[in-house]
Design an enzyme around this catalytic site. Structure first.
Site, PDB file in Angstrom:
ATOM      1  N   GLU A   1      -6.250  11.325  -1.717  1.00 51.16           N
ATOM      2  CA  GLU A   1      -5.486  10.496  -0.785  1.00 51.16           C
ATOM      3  C   GLU A   1      -4.980  11.244   0.443  1.00 51.16           C
ATOM      4  OE1 GLU A   1      -4.818   7.323  -0.661  1.00 51.16           O
ATOM      5  OE2 GLU A   1      -5.070   6.499  -2.670  1.00 51.16           O
TER       6      GLU A   1
ATOM      7  N   HIS B   1      -7.497   8.809   1.728  1.00 45.41           N
ATOM      8  CA  HIS B   1      -6.765   7.556   1.921  1.00 45.41           C
ATOM      9  C   HIS B   1      -7.532   6.611   2.837  1.00 45.41           C
ATOM     10  CE1 HIS B   1      -2.992   5.264   1.919  1.00 45.41           C
ATOM     11  NE2 HIS B   1      -3.068   5.153   3.235  1.00 45.41           N
TER      12      HIS B   1
ATOM     13  N   SER C   1      -2.172   0.725   1.294  1.00 43.90           N
ATOM     14  CA  SER C   1      -1.201   1.573   1.967  1.00 43.90           C
ATOM     15  C   SER C   1       0.080   0.778   2.230  1.00 43.90           C
ATOM     16  CB  SER C   1      -1.810   2.149   3.245  1.00 43.90           C
ATOM     17  OG  SER C   1      -1.032   3.200   3.748  1.00 43.90           O
TER      18      SER C   1
END
Length: 530
Positions: free
Chosen positions: A338, A442, A219
């Site tokens: 995600e 995610h 990320s």
């Protein structure tokens, strides 16, 4: 207004899911580990860590001086030496956090936060490869202390270094009064560079090889890795890179960053240009916990790096396209679903995404392209608005950006691409109340690499996938290629992004696919740019 317990619950879920020299005295790269496995002599002093049956851990090691007082919004300075033996058994304080997403509501945070943690195998064997892990959290939350790397150290036989770096306004405010022209912002990125220099100068004492360093992150940490691939001050500090779920287009150019920073300073009472720097440096830290927000993905906000600066002259995506990235092998990938994580957070905050809201959600995220996106992702093709919106943003912001980067980088060095695709990956309890499944959202792959806890345990098939991923990741760190014994072959991605070879990581058997580009609608997203 959301009650404090719910805020803490959401923050807990997120937490679970988720350039000047700083060398001081520099020991020779060939410095041998100490005979006592719990004792290590670093450039600034001796430390004593923890020795467990399957790993060693040394925590809370200062790699730079406290960035406080006149050093606030300055490049990291060398850490001071200490006498005697320093305990290194607990991670240092987290850097200041965004108050809206901070599990501990400001506790255990400090401006004096530039520390790192080292995880090694249990024995003192020299010249082990090293992975430096840069944490995620929108450049406004998180810490290196969250990531228990004992599995990678013991099973993977590598050394893992996890790093704290300045976040939010402390790490990325780009007010023009804070430094020379073009040299503001990116203090958190400079911290990461200082940590990499610390690794170069000290890791041999832990049994590591300073010439075999891989930078890795997820990320915001992955965005940081993209930045280091093009940042001049990062050159030569690593030999390979891992980019996990990194929307590396999420940068802001210096003029816009300065404008936002001027507004931020005015909001905290430092609006006079001639006194802004001294005013900002005199403010109590608690006045600066709210991040400076530069980039928006719908309702999600990021602080973060500023391009067109002395530390980061290039936007990384442009730098990759121009062939100006570091010539190192890259492991890159995304998760199948995600953006469902962020949709889930918004849903839990009371935004239930009614059918009538779908066009507005797309407009907030894709601006003038919203009508085209809605036509390509019609609601009647999905079970619900959250899943339609999640699919569009997953494809347009994560998957196809990663696919494009993979094809671009593969023109100069080996690239290995993956998609994490466990639709039943464990999630914390709040997610079980949702009327939709988040799937392989995610950050959920992190529990397969690190001992994070906080969610249901992995089942036997997931444990096997975890072992497989640890083998792949550690072999990439060791050799620059994720080719692990007794695991399926992971081929190069190739230079044709439309036919790239992607390893689909699944608990029922990982396999190579060539359909990623089509499945994530990448021709459509490419057409919007053309």
């Amino acid at each position: 207004m959301q009650c404090a317990p719910v805020r803490r619950l959401l923050a807990f879920a997120f937490c679970v899911l988720l350039a000047t020299g700083c060398g001081g005295r520099q020991p020779p790269k060939t410095a041998a580990p100490h005979a006592d496995p719990a004792l290590v002599q670093t450039a600034t002093g001796a430390i004593r860590g923890v020795v467990a049956p399957d790993h060693r851990m040394f925590a809370g090691i200062p790699y730079a001086a406290p960035p406080v007082g006149p050093m606030r919004w300055q490049p990291p300075a060398p850490a001071a030496a200490w006498q005697g033996v320093r305990d290194a058994i607990h991670p240092g304080p987290r850097c200041l956090q965004d108050p809206s997403g901070d599990l501990e509501l400001g506790r255990q945070t400090d401006e004096d936060c530039l520390t790192l943690n080292v995880w090694t195998p249990p024995t003192n064997v020299e010249h082990r490869p090293v992975m430096v892990w840069i944490h995620g959290g929108s450049f406004s939350n998180g810490s290196g202390g969250i990531y228990n790397a004992r599995w990678l150290a013991s099973r993977g036989d590598i050394i893992v270094v996890t790093v704290n770096y300045r976040l939010g306004a402390m790490g990325f405010l780009a007010h023009p009064a804070l430094g020379p022209p073009g040299a503001v912002g990116n203090y958190g990125l400079a911290d990461q560079q200082a940590a990499l220099r610390w690794v170069r100068d000290n890791i041999a004492a832990f049994g590591g090889d300073p010439d075999k360093v891989t930078i890795a992150g997820e990320s915001a940490g992955a965005i940081s890795v993209c930045d280091h691939l093009v940042a001049p001050g990062s050159a030569g500090l690593f030999r390979a890179a891992i980019i996990q779920s990194g929307p590396c287009q999420a940068q802001v150019a210096l003029p816009e960053a300065e404008k936002v920073s001027l507004d931020y300073a005015a909001h905290v009472g430092c609006g006079q240009p001639e006194s802004a720097a001294s005013c900002l440096r005199a403010l109590p830290a608690d006045k600066l916990r709210t991040p400076v927000w530069y980039f928006h993905i719908g309702r999600e906000e990021l602080s973060g790096p500023v391009t067109g600066t002395s530390l980061l002259p290039l936007d990384p995506i442009a730098g990759f396209a121009d062939g100006r990235a570091a010539r190192v092998p890259v492991l890159i990938g995304t998760n199948r679903d995600e953006f469902n994580l962020f949709v889930a957070f918004q849903y839990l905050r009371g935004h239930e995404y009614a059918t009538a809201q779908y066009p507005d959600l797309l407009t907030d995220t894709f601006g003038p392209n919203a009508d085209a996106v809605e036509a390509h992702y019609p609601l009647n093709s999905y079970p619900s608005v959250p899943l339609a919106y999640g699919a569009a943003v997953t494809d347009g912001v994560f998957a196809c950006v990663s696919d494009h980067m993979g094809g671009t980088l593969a023109g100069t060095e080996a690239v290995y691409a993956y998609e994490f695709n466990d639709p039943a990956a464990p999630t914390p309890d709040p997610f079980h109340t949702l009327p939709f499944a988040v799937g392989a959202a995610h950050s959920l792959e992190l529990r397969y690499l690190f001992d994070l806890g906080g969610a249901p345990p992995l089942n036997p098939a997931q444990l096997a996938l975890s072992d497989q991923m640890i083998d792949y990741w550690s072999q990439f760190v060791t050799s620059g290629a994720p080719r692990a014994a007794n695991q399926p072959e992971w081929p190069d991605f190739g230079t044709d992004a439309a036919a790239g070879k992607v390893l689909s990581l699944q608990p029922d058997g990982s396999r190579v696919v060539t359909t990623f580009y089509q499945e994530h609608q990448c021709p459509f997203w490419a057409s919007l740019k053309g």
